[in-house]
Motif scaffolding. Structure first.
Motif, PDB file in Angstrom:
ATOM      1  N   LEU A  63       0.823  -1.210   0.000  1.00  0.00           N
ATOM      2  CA  LEU A  63       0.000   0.000   0.000  1.00  0.00           C
ATOM      3  C   LEU A  63       0.856   1.259   0.000  1.00  0.00           C
ATOM      4  O   LEU A  63       0.501   2.260  -0.625  1.00  0.00           O
ATOM      5  CB  LEU A  63      -0.962  -0.005   1.185  1.00  0.00           C
ATOM      6  N   ILE A  64       1.980   1.221   0.671  1.00  0.00           N
ATOM      7  CA  ILE A  64       2.887   2.363   0.670  1.00  0.00           C
ATOM      8  C   ILE A  64       3.396   2.632  -0.737  1.00  0.00           C
ATOM      9  O   ILE A  64       3.592   3.780  -1.136  1.00  0.00           O
ATOM     10  CB  ILE A  64       4.035   2.138   1.673  1.00  0.00           C
ATOM     11  N   ASP A  65       3.578   1.584  -1.523  1.00  0.00           N
ATOM     12  CA  ASP A  65       4.030   1.756  -2.908  1.00  0.00           C
ATOM     13  C   ASP A  65       3.077   2.625  -3.721  1.00  0.00           C
ATOM     14  O   ASP A  65       3.488   3.244  -4.696  1.00  0.00           O
ATOM     15  CB  ASP A  65       4.193   0.403  -3.600  1.00  0.00           C
ATOM     16  N   THR A  66       1.817   2.681  -3.326  1.00  0.00           N
ATOM     17  CA  THR A  66       0.865   3.518  -4.070  1.00  0.00           C
ATOM     18  C   THR A  66       1.224   4.997  -3.955  1.00  0.00           C
ATOM     19  O   THR A  66       0.836   5.790  -4.807  1.00  0.00           O
ATOM     20  CB  THR A  66      -0.587   3.309  -3.598  1.00  0.00           C
ATOM     21  N   LEU A  67       1.962   5.368  -2.920  1.00  0.00           N
ATOM     22  CA  LEU A  67       2.373   6.766  -2.773  1.00  0.00           C
ATOM     23  C   LEU A  67       3.275   7.206  -3.912  1.00  0.00           C
ATOM     24  O   LEU A  67       3.314   8.382  -4.262  1.00  0.00           O
ATOM     25  CB  LEU A  67       3.095   6.981  -1.443  1.00  0.00           C
ATOM     26  N   LYS A  68       4.002   6.268  -4.487  1.00  0.00           N
ATOM     27  CA  LYS A  68       4.880   6.601  -5.610  1.00  0.00           C
ATOM     28  C   LYS A  68       4.072   6.940  -6.854  1.00  0.00           C
ATOM     29  O   LYS A  68       4.477   7.768  -7.663  1.00  0.00           O
ATOM     30  CB  LYS A  68       5.834   5.444  -5.892  1.00  0.00           C
ATOM     31  N   ALA A  69       2.907   6.303  -7.020  1.00  0.00           N
ATOM     32  CA  ALA A  69       2.072   6.511  -8.197  1.00  0.00           C
ATOM     33  C   ALA A  69       1.003   7.573  -7.983  1.00  0.00           C
ATOM     34  O   ALA A  69       0.504   8.144  -8.942  1.00  0.00           O
ATOM     35  CB  ALA A  69       1.407   5.191  -8.597  1.00  0.00           C
ATOM     36  N   ASN A  70       0.637   7.828  -6.740  1.00  0.00           N
ATOM     37  CA  ASN A  70      -0.455   8.755  -6.446  1.00  0.00           C
ATOM     38  C   ASN A  70       0.050   9.940  -5.631  1.00  0.00           C
ATOM     39  O   ASN A  70       0.097   9.898  -4.413  1.00  0.00           O
ATOM     40  CB  ASN A  70      -1.579   8.038  -5.692  1.00  0.00           C
TER      41      ASN A  70
END
Length: 122
Positions: free
Chosen positions: A59-66
């Motif tokens: 879920l933290i990886d979504t910060l890279k895309a969003n």
């Protein structure tokens, strides 16, 4: 089902609250894949879902895309220091996050130090 709805083109969903659902690490990974396609989401609350470090990291990886994500609640998910390291790396590219809850996880002083180093730069 939720992952499918989140990944629909043109989704205008800005806030998602899914705490206390026991989705586990695989559920966290599935949600993260969908959330990478949904850049309108600004607030995500997945507290108390037994995500463990792997699910939280996904879920933290979504910060890279969003870059629109402003609030992230990941408390009480049994995540450890590696989740904090991953969060620290994600915040190097996404400086828009304004609110974060990681309470009740298995983070030690080491994880806090990694996170504090990023806060000094942001």
């Amino acid at each position: 089902m939720v992952s499918t709805l989140l990944s629909q083109p043109g989704s205008k969903l800005e806030q998602l609250v899914m705490h206390d659902n026991a989705i586990g690490p695989q559920g966290g990974h599935g949600r993260s894949l969908a959330l990478r396609k949904n850049c309108s989401l600004r607030s995500l609350d997945v507290r108390n879902n037994r995500l463990q470090t792997g699910g939280v990291r996904a879920l933290i990886d979504t910060l890279k895309a969003n870059a629109n994500m402003r609030h992230l609640a990941l408390g009480d998910n049994e995540a450890g220091n590696l989740a904090m390291l991953h969060l620290s790396m994600a915040l190097k590219t996404n400086m828009g996050l304004q609110g974060l809850s990681m309470r009740g996880n298995r983070v030690t002083d080491t994880g806090v130090v990694w996170f504090a180093q990023v806060l000094k730069r942001n």
